[in-house]
Design an enzyme around this catalytic site. Sequence first.
Site, PDB file in Angstrom:
ATOM      1  CG  ASP A 168      -2.041  -0.627   0.849  1.00 54.52           C
ATOM      2  OD1 ASP A 168      -2.352  -0.986  -0.103  1.00 54.52           O
ATOM      3  OD2 ASP A 168      -2.840  -1.659   2.384  1.00 54.52           O
TER       4      ASP A 168
ATOM      5  CG  ASP B  33      -6.881  -4.240  -2.032  1.00 56.56           C
ATOM      6  OD1 ASP B  33      -7.865  -4.985  -2.901  1.00 56.56           O
ATOM      7  OD2 ASP B  33      -7.319  -3.497  -0.955  1.00 56.56           O
TER       8      ASP B  33
HETATM    9  N1  GLY Z   1      -7.189  -1.946   0.692  1.00 55.12           N
HETATM   10  C1  GLY Z   1      -8.312  -2.080   1.920  1.00 55.12           C
HETATM   11  C2  GLY Z   1      -8.889  -2.191   1.366  1.00 55.12           C
HETATM   12  O1  GLY Z   1      -9.722  -1.465   0.553  1.00 55.12           O
HETATM   13  O2  GLY Z   1      -9.710  -2.155   2.573  1.00 55.12           O
END
Ligand code: GLY
Length: 387
Positions: free
Chosen positions: A103, A164
């Site tokens: 992330d 994601d």
């Molecule tokens: N990227 C983590 C979520 O969308 O919860």
Amino acid sequence: MTEKSNDLTGAVAAALQKVTANLATFSDVYPHDHTVHNIYPPRKRVDGYPAGSNVGWTTGFWPGMLWLAYELTGSPDYRQAGLMHIERFRQRLADEVDVDHHDLGFLYTLTCVAPWRLLGDTTAKDTALQAARHLLRRYLEAPGILQAWGSMDDVQQRGRAIVDSLMNLPLLYWAGLESGDAHYSRVAFRNACRLRDHLVRSDASTYHTFYFDPVTGAPLYGQTEQGATDESCWARGQAWTIYGFALSYAYTRDAGFLHAACRVADYFLEHLPQDGVAYWDLIYTDTSDEERDSSASAIAVCGLLELSKWLPVEAEARRYRAEAWRIFTSLYKHYSTAGLPASNALLLQGVYNKPGGEGINEGNLWGDYFYLEALVRLTKPDWQLYW
Ligand code: GLY
């Protein structure tokens, strides 16, 4: 004034009021991922880090909102507040505080690429390039993916990709352009291709996560973390793919990404309840007692608007813009905190992780960020991407 411009003016004023009110509360501490009874507390104490620390994957969304508010108003208060975060994120990376996950794109695009693009801040640029270099540590050459979570020798997590990640790849595409090192862009492109070819199912729904053999690269199986079942379609994951494939197209002009973005967008739109705000998993429909995830719809609005920029057929682009407006209007009228002084969020009724029991029917930071980004996109159609 049209009804649309009235709505926009009211929505911008209401959203900015919340951001301004949060400036003092969240100058030295970061808000929690999600609200508790519709109020953001400081980030909860975790793993030896005190409450309010810069840890987790969501702390960049608050500075991201500050940059959006700065663009809407030109106010030096937002700019000053946004600039303070650059040093904190530089220090976080230098100290390697919770940066071993995929992330980094969410974190460093909004805190560092944004001020580099807006103000030419060179510390921000160097920090974002360092974050991109750090992210490459998660790249597995054989499957062509960034491993989502865990240490690289964690047997439970090894070879696991996640939809994601599509939103984390712009940091790499950007770093490739900025540094002239094509390796960044190659990694981002390959990862996006693998997600497109294996996490998007034949009906255009998506797996949340997917395992690849880390040695041979062979695709293995899909598994959910935050969706209802392994074979269902987690609403926020689907929304990430709309925006993420549109962004991969914007950087690469590979027609396969544009096609994928249209397919996943159509699936999302076909599985919305009547008011346009998704249930947290797209298996649920209008008769369901399950919660909505307003954040999925806010992300989708941004994704649809980005996608519509790139479609060669104007009628198609217009259809996606119209859907974006329809969803946005519903969010503003029925899910936003406009006129609700009791909450310090912008958007209510999100779901962070239903199976994990976290942030259910609460506001969340990314829902607020993408709602504000949607507002900026609708207010300033020539807005230049942070992503
Ligand atoms: N990227 C983590 C979520 O969308 O919860």
